[in-house]
Scaffold this active site. Structure first.
Site, PDB file in Angstrom:
ATOM      1  CD  GLU A  29       6.920   2.155  -1.922  1.00  0.00           C
ATOM      2  OE1 GLU A  29       7.669   1.465  -2.635  1.00  0.00           O
ATOM      3  OE2 GLU A  29       7.124   3.359  -1.725  1.00  0.00           O
ATOM      4  CD  GLU A  66       0.971   0.405   2.916  1.00  0.00           C
ATOM      5  OE1 GLU A  66       0.938   1.659   2.910  1.00  0.00           O
ATOM      6  OE2 GLU A  66       2.000  -0.241   3.222  1.00  0.00           O
TER       7      GLU A  66
END
Lengths: 336, 336
Positions: free
Chosen positions: A304, A161
Site C-alpha cells: 500500500e 499498491e
C-alpha cells in the site's frame, strides 16, 4: 541529478556541528535530494503516495490467502480513509492517490482514479498475463500520473499498491531478471500456508516456463508474468525521473516495478529511494541489485506504500538538518 | 505493563484491515505502548528528548578525535537550538531537555539544566572514574528528571547524550557486562584514526584491569569505568519505568546505560524501546542482550538522542493505526 548541487550539499554537511559522516544515510539522502530537486534544502511539504491497484488471473491457482474481491473492498477502504496507508499518510502529511489500473471491480469507488486498462490479468500459469500493448498502456498511466502530481505541486512521490495475489507476479519478475531460483525468492505474501507456498513456487516456475519472458525486454516481462498495477508503478518511477522528482519505493511489489523501470532506463535509478526492508525474501535481493539501502527494518509486509510513507519524516529530517543546523564556524570551532 | 491491555490491543490489531502480522514491529510497538500506558491508543502528543552531558578524564589518553571543550560548546549549541537533535526534535515535535550532569564547563549555559555532580570524571585508565557515591547521585539525577517529565505531562522519553570521549566508557561497560573481548566491541566513536583505535582498545583493557569492576554490581561498573551522563541516562530509564513511561534508547552510549538500568532491575526492560542501530560494533551486541530490535538502520553514530527522536513518528504511526484503521467487519469481510 545536478552534481554541482550534490557537491555543495556535501560541503555544507561537513561544516555542520557533528562528526563528519555521523548522520549516516541521512546525509546521503540530503545530498541526493539536493541533486534531484536542484535546491540545497528542498521544500518537501507536498508529498503523495500513489496506490496502484490491480487483480491477477493467477489467483485461480490457489497462490494466495485472500480472494480477488478483497482488492475492490480495499479500494473502497482507501477511498474512505480507513486503510493502513491512509492512517500513516495522515501522520506523515502525505496525500493518497488511489489508481484502479486493473482491478476486477465492476464499478470504481468514488475517490479512486479510474484508469483501468483491463479488469485483471489473465492467468500467467497458462499464458501471458496481458498483451504487450496493455502493458504499455498501464506503464503510461503511471507516467501520466507522475506528471499530474508534478503539476499539482507534489515534491516527493511514494509508490504503493494493492492487488490480491501480486507477490506472485512480483516474484516471477524477480526470478526472470535476477536468474535466482524461484524457491529462494518466494515468500508467504499476505500469509499463504505451507501447501500454498509450494503451489506458489510451482506456479511461478510454470509461468516462466510457459511464457519464456525475455529478461532483456522489460515490457515483455511485464506483459507475460507481471501485473497491471506493477506496470503502472514502473510508469510512476519513469515519470518521476522525467519530472526530476524523488520517488520512494516500498516493499517487494514496488521494488519489482523499480527493476522494470531501471530495465527500461538506468537513468531512473538516481531518482529512487528505498524505504523499508520487507519480510519477502526477494525484496532484499532486488534492493541489492538496485544498489539501494532501506533505512527501516520493521518486518512489515503490507504494501500500500506504508513503508514509503514512513520514510517521509526521515527525508524531511534530512533536509531540515541541512537547513537548520549550526556550523562549526557558528560555534567558533575549527571544522573537521 | 498491563497484560490485559496488551491482549486487548493484540485482539484489536488482528481485526484491522490487513493481513495478520503484516505491520510487523509496528504492531508489537502498539501492543507494548498500550500495556505500558494503560491506554489502548495512548496520547503521544507530548514527547521529550533528554540529553545528558558529561566529560571524561580518560580523554587525556588520546582516545578521541575532539577535545573536551567541545562538550561545553555543544551544550551552548543545544541551548541555542542549532544541534542535530534540536532540528530532528523540532521535526518530530519533541521538547529537548539538556542536563549538565558532569561537564567540565565552568558556567552552565542558559537553557541547560544544572545538575552537575562533578566537573568530569577522573581518568579510568589509572583509577576509578568517580566514587560510588557520585555514581549514585548521577543516577538519581536521572530518576528525578523522569519524574519531573511525567509531572509536566510528557508521555514518552527519548534518551541521548553529549560527552567527548564517551564511547570509551560505554564500550568498557559493554566489555565488563558481556565479557566479550574489547577489540571486538570497540569502534571509532566520533571518528578516531587507526592509531587512536588501538590506543582506545588498550586504554579500555587497562581501565578494566586496573579497576576490576564487578559485573554483578552495576553501580560499581558505573563508578569505575562509566561516566556521569551514562549514570544519569540509566537513572532516566529507571525513573521512566517507575513512572510507567515508554523510554526510547538511542545509540551505543544510551544502550550501555540501559545495560546498567536493567542490571539494577530486570523490570526496567519492558519500558525500553530500541530506535536505531548505530555503526559502533558494541551496539548490536548490547541490543541483542537486551532483546530489543532497532527499526532504523541508518548508519548513524552521532548520539544526542537523534536516533531516538527519529523513532517518534513511527511510534505515533503505530498508535494511530490502532486508533484509526477500519476493521474487517467495517468492510463486511470475515476476519482472518
Amino acid at each position: 541529478p545536478d552534481e554541482t548541487l550534490e557537491q555543495q550539499a556535501r560541503d555544507r554537511i561537513d561544516q555542520l556541528t557533528k562528526p563528519p559522516g555521523s548522520l549516516g544515510l541521512l546525509e546521503e539522502m540530503a545530498i541526493r535530494l539536493a541533486g534531484i530537486t536542484g535546491e540545497q534544502t528542498p521544500d518537501m511539504s507536498k508529498k503523495a503516495i500513489v496506490v496502484c491497484c490491480g487483480d491477477h488471473g493467477v489467483v485461480e491457482e490457489g497462490v494466495t490467502a485472500y480472494p480477488s474481491e478483497v482488492t475492490e473492498k480495499m479500494m473502497a477502504n482507501f477511498a474512505a480513509g480507513g486503510a493502513a496507508i491512509n492512517v500513516i499518510a495522515r501522520q506523515t502529511k502525505a496525500d493518497v492517490y488511489v489508481l484502479d489500473v486493473g482491478s476486477r471491480a465492476r464499478t470504481v469507488p468514488d475517490g479512486v482514479i479510474d484508469c483501468k486498462v483491463r479488469p485483471g490479468t489473465d492467468n500467467m500459469a497458462s499464458g501471458p498475463a496481458m498483451s504487450r500493448d496493455e502493458a504499455v498502456q498501464a506503464v503510461m498511466t503511471g507516467v501520466e500520473m507522475a506528471r499530474r502530481l508534478k503539476q499539482e505541486g507534489v515534491r516527493v512521490i511514494g509508490v504503493g499498491e494493492m492487488g490480491i495475489g501480486n507477490t506472485t507476479p512480483a516474484t516471477a519478475i524477480a526470478a526472470v531478471i535476477t536468474g535466482s531460483p524461484v524457491d529462494q525468492l518466494t515468500g508467504r505474501g499476505a500469509g499463504v500456508d505451507d501447501a500454498g507456498m509450494l503451489r506458489k513456487i510451482r506456479v511461478i516456475e510454470q509461468a516462466i516456463r510457459v511464457n519464456q519472458p525475455d529478461p532483456q525486454d522489460p515490457v515483455d516481462v511485464l506483459a507475460k508474468v507481471g501485473g497491471l498495477e506493477i506496470a503502472a508503478m514502473a510508469g510512476v518511477m519513469l515519470g518521476g525521473a522525467l519530472e526530476r522528482m524523488p520517488v520512494v519505493i516500498d516493499g517487494l511489489i514496488s521494488t519489482s516495478a523499480a527493476m522494470i523501470a531501471v530495465g527500461l532506463s538506468e537513468r531512473v535509478k538516481p531518482y529512487l529511494f528505498a524505504s523499508h526492508l520487507s519480510e519477502e525474501p526477494a525484496h532484499r535481493i532486488l534492493l541489492e541489485k538496485l544498489g539501494l539501502t532501506p533505512l527501516i527494518h520493521a518486518r512489515m509486509r503490507l504494501g500500500e506504500g506504508t513503508g514509503a510513507a514512513l520514510l517521509f519524516p526521515m527525508m524531511e529530517a534530512a533536509v531540515a538538518l541541512m537547513r537548520e543546523m549550526a556550523t562549526f564556524a557558528d560555534l567558533g570551532l575549527e571544522g573537521p
